[in-house]
Enzyme design. Structure first.
Site, PDB file in Angstrom:
ATOM      1  N   LYS A   1      36.270  62.459  15.766  1.00 37.05           N
ATOM      2  CA  LYS A   1      36.255  61.576  17.215  1.00 37.05           C
ATOM      3  C   LYS A   1      36.943  60.386  16.855  1.00 37.05           C
ATOM      4  O   LYS A   1      37.713  60.011  17.820  1.00 37.05           O
ATOM      5  CB  LYS A   1      35.241  61.690  17.599  1.00 37.05           C
ATOM      6  CG  LYS A   1      34.495  62.946  18.329  1.00 37.05           C
ATOM      7  CD  LYS A   1      33.158  62.638  18.871  1.00 37.05           C
ATOM      8  CE  LYS A   1      32.364  63.796  19.338  1.00 37.05           C
ATOM      9  NZ  LYS A   1      31.239  63.577  20.250  1.00 37.05           N
TER      10      LYS A   1
ATOM     11  N   CYS B 229      30.788  58.221  18.325  1.00 39.89           N
ATOM     12  CA  CYS B 229      29.311  58.662  18.025  1.00 39.89           C
ATOM     13  C   CYS B 229      29.083  60.187  18.232  1.00 39.89           C
ATOM     14  O   CYS B 229      30.090  60.752  19.122  1.00 39.89           O
ATOM     15  CB  CYS B 229      28.365  58.156  18.820  1.00 39.89           C
ATOM     16  SG  CYS B 229      28.635  56.354  19.474  1.00 39.89           S
ATOM     17  N   ASP B 230      28.264  60.752  17.791  1.00 40.52           N
ATOM     18  CA  ASP B 230      27.834  62.292  18.004  1.00 40.52           C
ATOM     19  C   ASP B 230      26.573  62.511  17.416  1.00 40.52           C
ATOM     20  O   ASP B 230      26.107  61.898  16.469  1.00 40.52           O
ATOM     21  CB  ASP B 230      28.578  63.091  17.089  1.00 40.52           C
ATOM     22  CG  ASP B 230      28.578  64.604  17.350  1.00 40.52           C
ATOM     23  OD1 ASP B 230      29.038  64.952  18.752  1.00 40.52           O
ATOM     24  OD2 ASP B 230      28.071  65.112  16.752  1.00 40.52           O
ATOM     25  N   THR B 231      25.878  63.077  18.033  1.00 41.25           N
ATOM     26  CA  THR B 231      24.257  63.342  18.248  1.00 41.25           C
ATOM     27  C   THR B 231      24.074  65.001  17.962  1.00 41.25           C
ATOM     28  O   THR B 231      24.608  65.534  18.789  1.00 41.25           O
ATOM     29  CB  THR B 231      23.580  62.720  19.084  1.00 41.25           C
ATOM     30  OG1 THR B 231      23.601  61.498  19.176  1.00 41.25           O
ATOM     31  CG2 THR B 231      22.167  63.149  19.172  1.00 41.25           C
TER      32      THR B 231
ATOM     33  N   ALA C 272      25.305  60.178  14.271  1.00 38.67           N
ATOM     34  CA  ALA C 272      26.562  59.231  13.220  1.00 38.67           C
ATOM     35  C   ALA C 272      27.159  58.172  14.287  1.00 38.67           C
ATOM     36  O   ALA C 272      27.701  58.808  15.369  1.00 38.67           O
ATOM     37  CB  ALA C 272      27.190  60.494  12.717  1.00 38.67           C
TER      38      ALA C 272
END
Length: 204
Positions: A59, A80-82, A117
């Site tokens: 991303k 970000c990524d969840t 992250a």
């Protein structure tokens, strides 16, 4: 040094966290021809932590290219990524209500991980961090699951729930970062932005 950042995320929860931190930001969202969903595909046998860090890095790569392509003023970019994980099983966003019900049935009565992250880049400097939390769900009845899914809240949420919403009624225990479970861990984000030299809120 810039006094704002670019947020490459459509999540209103992440915007809320940045506002709470006192960080000025502008959105840097994908162009219509970018395949943002393809970035989030899970590789065979991929561990949850490896997955969420890899996706966040991709991303950020896309956001950096986007900034250059648009000729925008330089500033730190935050991505970000969840993901939610039960063992090595990764629970992303449900594709529909049926999928959301399935996820909630599988998470019912369990303790699962919520991994967020984050990665930030300014110029050639790139930093990353990982927030790893544990959430325990009470046993959910079929009626509770159907009612919650019917509310519409689970759609678009990793693991089919929002910790800051009605799902809080199901959570018997939480260990880790509440803001990380929301989608943007305050502590780690502040550390990264400060390391990039962003003059943020004095509480940093």
């Amino acid at each position: 040094m810039s006094d704002f950042i670019y947020l490459a995320s459509q999540s209103p929860r992440r915007r809320q966290v940045l506002e709470q931190m006192g960080v000025r930001f502008e959105l840097l969202l994908p162009d219509a021809d970018e395949d943002a969903e393809a970035i989030e595909a899970v590789l065979p046998g991929e561990a949850p932590a490896t997955y969420v860090k890899r996706v966040t890095g991709l991303k950020l790569d896309a956001a950096v290219a986007r900034l250059k392509r648009r000729g925008l003023p330089p500033a730190p970019i935050l991505c970000c990524d969840t993901t939610v994980a039960l063992g090595r099983t990764i629970y992303g966003k449900p594709v529909d209500e049926r999928d959301a019900r399935r996820m909630l049935r599988e998470l019912s009565g369990t303790t699962h991980r919520v991994l967020t992250a984050i990665a930030a880049q300014h110029g050639r400097k790139r930093l990353a961090a990982l927030s790893d939390s544990r959430v325990t769900f009470a046993a959910l009845t079929p009626v509770q699951i159907r009612a919650y899914v019917a509310s519409g809240e689970p759609l678009g949420k990793a693991g089919a729930y929002a910790v800051q919403g009605r799902a809080a009624l199901f959570i018997s225990r939480l260990r880790g970062s509440y803001s990380g479970i929301m989608g943007l861990p305050m502590f780690e984000t502040a550390q990264l932005l400060r390391a990039l030299g962003l003059p943020c809120n004095k509480t940093f």
